[in-house]
Design a protein around this motif. Structure first.
Motif, short mmCIF file in Angstrom:
data_model
loop_
_atom_site.label_atom_id
_atom_site.label_comp_id
_atom_site.label_asym_id
_atom_site.label_seq_id
_atom_site.Cartn_x
_atom_site.Cartn_y
_atom_site.Cartn_z
N ARG A 1 0.83 -1.19 0.00
CA ARG A 1 0.00 0.00 0.00
C ARG A 1 0.88 1.26 0.00
N ALA A 2 1.91 1.22 0.82
CA ALA A 2 2.80 2.38 0.91
C ALA A 2 3.53 2.62 -0.41
N ALA B 1 1.29 3.83 -3.12
CA ALA B 1 1.02 5.27 -3.06
C ALA B 1 2.08 6.04 -3.81
N MET C 1 2.37 13.03 -12.23
CA MET C 1 3.42 13.96 -12.62
C MET C 1 3.41 14.16 -14.14
N ILE D 1 14.28 15.02 2.54
CA ILE D 1 12.86 14.68 2.61
C ILE D 1 12.67 13.19 2.31
N ARG E 1 11.24 9.58 4.95
CA ARG E 1 10.10 8.67 4.77
C ARG E 1 10.42 7.31 5.38
N GLN F 1 12.12 25.69 4.84
CA GLN F 1 12.57 26.13 3.51
C GLN F 1 12.22 25.14 2.43
N ARG F 2 11.65 24.01 2.82
CA ARG F 2 11.55 22.92 1.85
C ARG F 2 10.22 22.20 2.04
N SER F 3 9.65 21.74 0.94
CA SER F 3 8.36 21.09 1.05
C SER F 3 8.49 19.58 0.95
N GLN F 4 7.69 18.88 1.72
CA GLN F 4 7.66 17.43 1.57
C GLN F 4 6.48 17.01 0.71
N TRP G 1 3.92 16.98 -2.70
CA TRP G 1 4.12 16.85 -4.15
C TRP G 1 3.60 18.11 -4.82
N TRP G 2 4.52 18.81 -5.41
CA TRP G 2 4.27 20.09 -6.05
C TRP G 2 3.00 20.11 -6.91
N ASP G 3 2.79 19.08 -7.71
CA ASP G 3 1.71 19.11 -8.70
C ASP G 3 0.41 18.51 -8.22
N LEU G 4 0.43 17.93 -7.03
CA LEU G 4 -0.79 17.27 -6.57
C LEU G 4 -1.61 18.20 -5.69
N GLU H 1 -4.79 15.04 -2.23
CA GLU H 1 -4.07 13.86 -2.75
C GLU H 1 -2.73 13.68 -2.06
N MET I 1 -1.56 10.48 0.11
CA MET I 1 -0.30 9.79 -0.17
C MET I 1 0.53 9.62 1.10
N VAL I 2 0.66 10.72 1.83
CA VAL I 2 1.44 10.65 3.07
C VAL I 2 0.79 9.67 4.05
N ARG J 1 -0.90 7.04 3.35
CA ARG J 1 -0.61 5.67 2.93
C ARG J 1 0.82 5.29 3.26
N ILE J 2 1.73 6.22 3.01
CA ILE J 2 3.14 5.91 3.26
C ILE J 2 3.37 5.61 4.74
N ARG K 1 1.71 23.90 -5.71
CA ARG K 1 2.40 24.95 -6.44
C ARG K 1 1.60 26.24 -6.54
#
Ligand SMILES: Nc1ncnc2c1ncn2[C@@H]1O[C@H](COP(=O)(O)OP(=O)(O)OP(=O)(O)O)[C@@H](O)[C@H]1O
Ligand SMILES: [Mg+2]
Lengths: 270, 329
Positions: free
Chosen positions: A10-11, A14, A22, A99, A103, B103-106, B108-111, B115, B119-120, B122-123, B153
């Motif tokens: 699942r992870a 994702a 993208m 980053i 994870r 200063q930084r993003s975790q 997803w720029w385009d999502l 969403e 994603m996070v 699920r991870i 974004r």
């Protein structure tokens, strides 16, 4: 055990799901690449027709087999061209590696599944090219499902070999942050020694030996030659075994190198 | 919960002469300059604390945070977080912590944010019911509702930071490291973020390590501060203590009718700033008083206006950054 596996799937699933999204965000890019590839197909066919204009075979291959092989190589080239080097290089430079390492996932496994998703997607995206090649030049595909199966296994094995190979080179980026030069070399060698430009059969013996020892042909020549009918299905078990051997060596090496590289990584920025 | 013993990080920076020739030379004969970013830093943080980690630019805050989170291997010393070596057991450690690098993003720029959060979730293997509950909780506390369908974004800095916090806390980590979470944000967003941090600390007992240049963050959130200077930990203790220790100083500013020259500085006071027709003095409340200092100045020159500044944290910290701890130690 099973439930851990399920959660892991699942992870990683994702992560895989992000890949097509993208692509979708940059559809103009897709159109451009179709355009460029169609031009490449036209040039490729014209070039090889010229080569074969006063000879029937080169290296034991006739014109149709050669063109068919090279077109198929183009359609399935994603297996050989992993994006790993590029990804690692970018990540090291802008510090996104931090980053990624935060994870709770194995980084190499994460990038392996991303690589698989990329390969699948890129292959789907070459359907229009295949269609064009079929309409314009009569691209022929095998009917025998066994051939397809043999091809698929060889492609996945070969891609895994190339992934591990690229991972090792990518780990150099952990030390120097500058792997642009290396990646140019890698893709240059890959283009030639994978058999994407010239079928290995046409190379002089010594060059062919080098090409078959180097890993680049694992994900292109080996699988595609089955699909193009250059190698028979009966040769497969032997080819798979060789691929498995390569995979074991490169997998172990990549884990070792990666473990060491993680100890020296410096995360830029902040 | 978090334990650092003699933590040290030395960076090696390759020396490169400019141009192609320099690059080639560096390839064959690499030379390095060493930079000790963190030196012998030791501290222990207990569960449920909010600890402020402050210091000037380049002091070594981010470097320390990176070592605590396991993404950077210390050159010397040890870290243990929840009983683990965060680097050796990076994956296990990652499940228990959340990190925001301002200063930084975790994400997803385009999502779209929704969403990205899915994603996070699920991870980190957050179960669905819990996930839904947290989303609605965050929608309220961080006012995320309107942001959920927007891709990262297209977000403003403040919106992005709120999104970032939600993504960091969606797996309910036991420890969060916040490296400048309020950088570049307006007052209202800062307030909201502080309230949010306070709330998760109180309701869930989350341990928070916070670096910031905004002393408002510290004042509002932290009872304990660590101060790092040039890689060395120069203070570890309660905020109250340093405030009292330095609170004995007051700042007084005079505006005078004529140019200042040849003025006698009253005893117990030092000149902070002197220019044209303004004079700022700092005096020690235990040795003199505001009235005595102002009387002394007024006897020498005509004063149009004067103002007395209450000691606030920024004054205290300014003194410490300027070496105040060394003087009074
Ligand atoms: N990747 C790196 N390579 C070399 N030197 C570095 C690296 N990262 C940081 N440094 C140096 O280490 C020192 C500490 O940097 P660090 O980022 O930890 O500071 P900081 O306290 O977070 O500062 P700021 O408040 O500006 O964010 C600085 O002098 C910086 O130049
Ligand atoms: Mg920093």
């Amino acid at each position: 055990m099973i439930s851990t596996l399920k959660r892991d799937l699942r992870a990683y699933g994702a992560i895989v799901a992000t890949v097509p999204k993208m692509f979708m965000a940059y559809s103009i890019w897709v159109w451009m690449s179709w355009f460029v590839q169609i031009i490449a197909v036209v040039i490729l066919v014209a070039f090889w027709r010229a080569v074969f204009s006063n000879t029937a075979t080169v290296g034991g291959l006739d014109l149709d087999t050669t063109i068919n092989y090279l077109l198929l190589g183009m359609i399935f080239r994603a297996g050989q061209n992993t994006d790993v080097l590029y990804e690692i290089g970018e990540m090291m430079r802008d510090g996104r590696i931090g980053i990624t390492l935060l994870r709770p996932l194995d980084m190499q496994a994460t990038y392996y599944v991303i690589n698989l998703a990329n390969m699948g997607l890129n292959t789907l995206l070459s359907i229009p090219i295949a269609l064009f090649a079929w309409l314009a030049y009569g691209l022929s595909l095998p009917n025998d499902p066994l051939v397809w199966l043999a091809f698929l296994v060889a492609l996945l094995l070969g891609n895994a070999v190339m992934f591990c190979f690229d991972w090792i080179i990518g780990c150099v980026g952990f030390y120097s942050t500058e792997i642009w030069g290396l990646s140019v070399l890698r893709y240059g060698f890959g283009l030639f020694f994978s058999g994407a430009l010239i079928p290995l059969d046409m190379m002089p013996d010594w060059l062919r030996t080098i090409a078959s020892v180097l890993p680049f042909s694992q994900a292109l020549y080996l699988p595609v030659s089955i699909l193009a009918g250059i190698n028979p299905v009966s040769a497969m078990p032997r080819i798979w075994l060789i691929q498995l051997g390569y995979l074991v060596v490169f997998l172990v090496a990549s884990r070792l190198v990666f473990g060491r590289a993680l100890r020296v990584v410096t995360v830029q920025g902040g | 919960m978090i334990e650092a013993v003699n933590l040290t990080k030395v960076y090696h920076i390759p020396d490169k002469d400019p141009g192609v020739r320099g690059a080639v030379k560096a390839l064959f004969r690499p030379r390095h300059t060493s930079k000790t970013a963190v030196k012998d830093v030791s501290f222990a943080i207990e569960p449920g604390e909010i600890v402020g980690y402050i210091g000037v630019n380049g002091a070594g805050k981010s470097t320390t945070i990176k070592m605590l989170t396991g993404i950077l291997v210390p050159t010397g010393g040890q870290v243990r977080v929840l009983g683990r070596d965060p680097h050796r057991e990076r994956v296990a450690n990652a499940r228990d912590i959340g990190v925001v690098f301002g200063q930084r993003s975790q994400l997803w720029w385009d999502l779209a944010l929704r969403e990205s959060l899915t994603m996070v979730g699920r991870i980190y293997e957050v179960d669905d019911a819990r996930f839904q509950r947290l989303i609605s909780e965050f929608s309220e506390t961080l006012e995320l509702k309107e942001l959920l369908p927007i891709p990262i974004r297209n977000m403003s800095l403040g919106q992005k930071m709120r999104a970032e916090l939600a993504a960091t806390l969606i797996h309910e980590p036991r420890i969060v490291y916040l490296d400048e979470p309020t950088i570049g944000l307006d007052l209202l967003v800062k307030e909201r973020i502080r309230a949010f941090i306070k709330r998760i600390n109180q309701e869930k007992g989350t341990t928070v390590v916070l670096t910031t240049h905004d002393l408002g963050d510290i004042e509002e959130l932290c009872r304990r501060v660590l101060i790092i200077d040039n890689g060395v930990l120069i203070y570890d203790g309660s905020l109250e203590t340093i405030k009292q220790r330095f609170g004995k100083y007051r700042e007084i500013t005079f505006e005078t009718a004529a140019d200042l020259n040849g003025l006698d500085v009253p005893t117990g006071a030092d000149v902070l700033e002197k220019g044209g027709r303004t004079l700022s003095l700092r005096f020690d409340r235990t040795q003199t008083s505001a009235s005595r200092v102002s009387a002394s100045i007024m006897s020498q020159i005509e004063v149009i206006d004067l103002s007395l500044k209450e000691p606030d944290l920024s004054m205290v910290v300014k003194q410490i950054y300027q070496g105040g701890l060394k003087e009074t130690a």
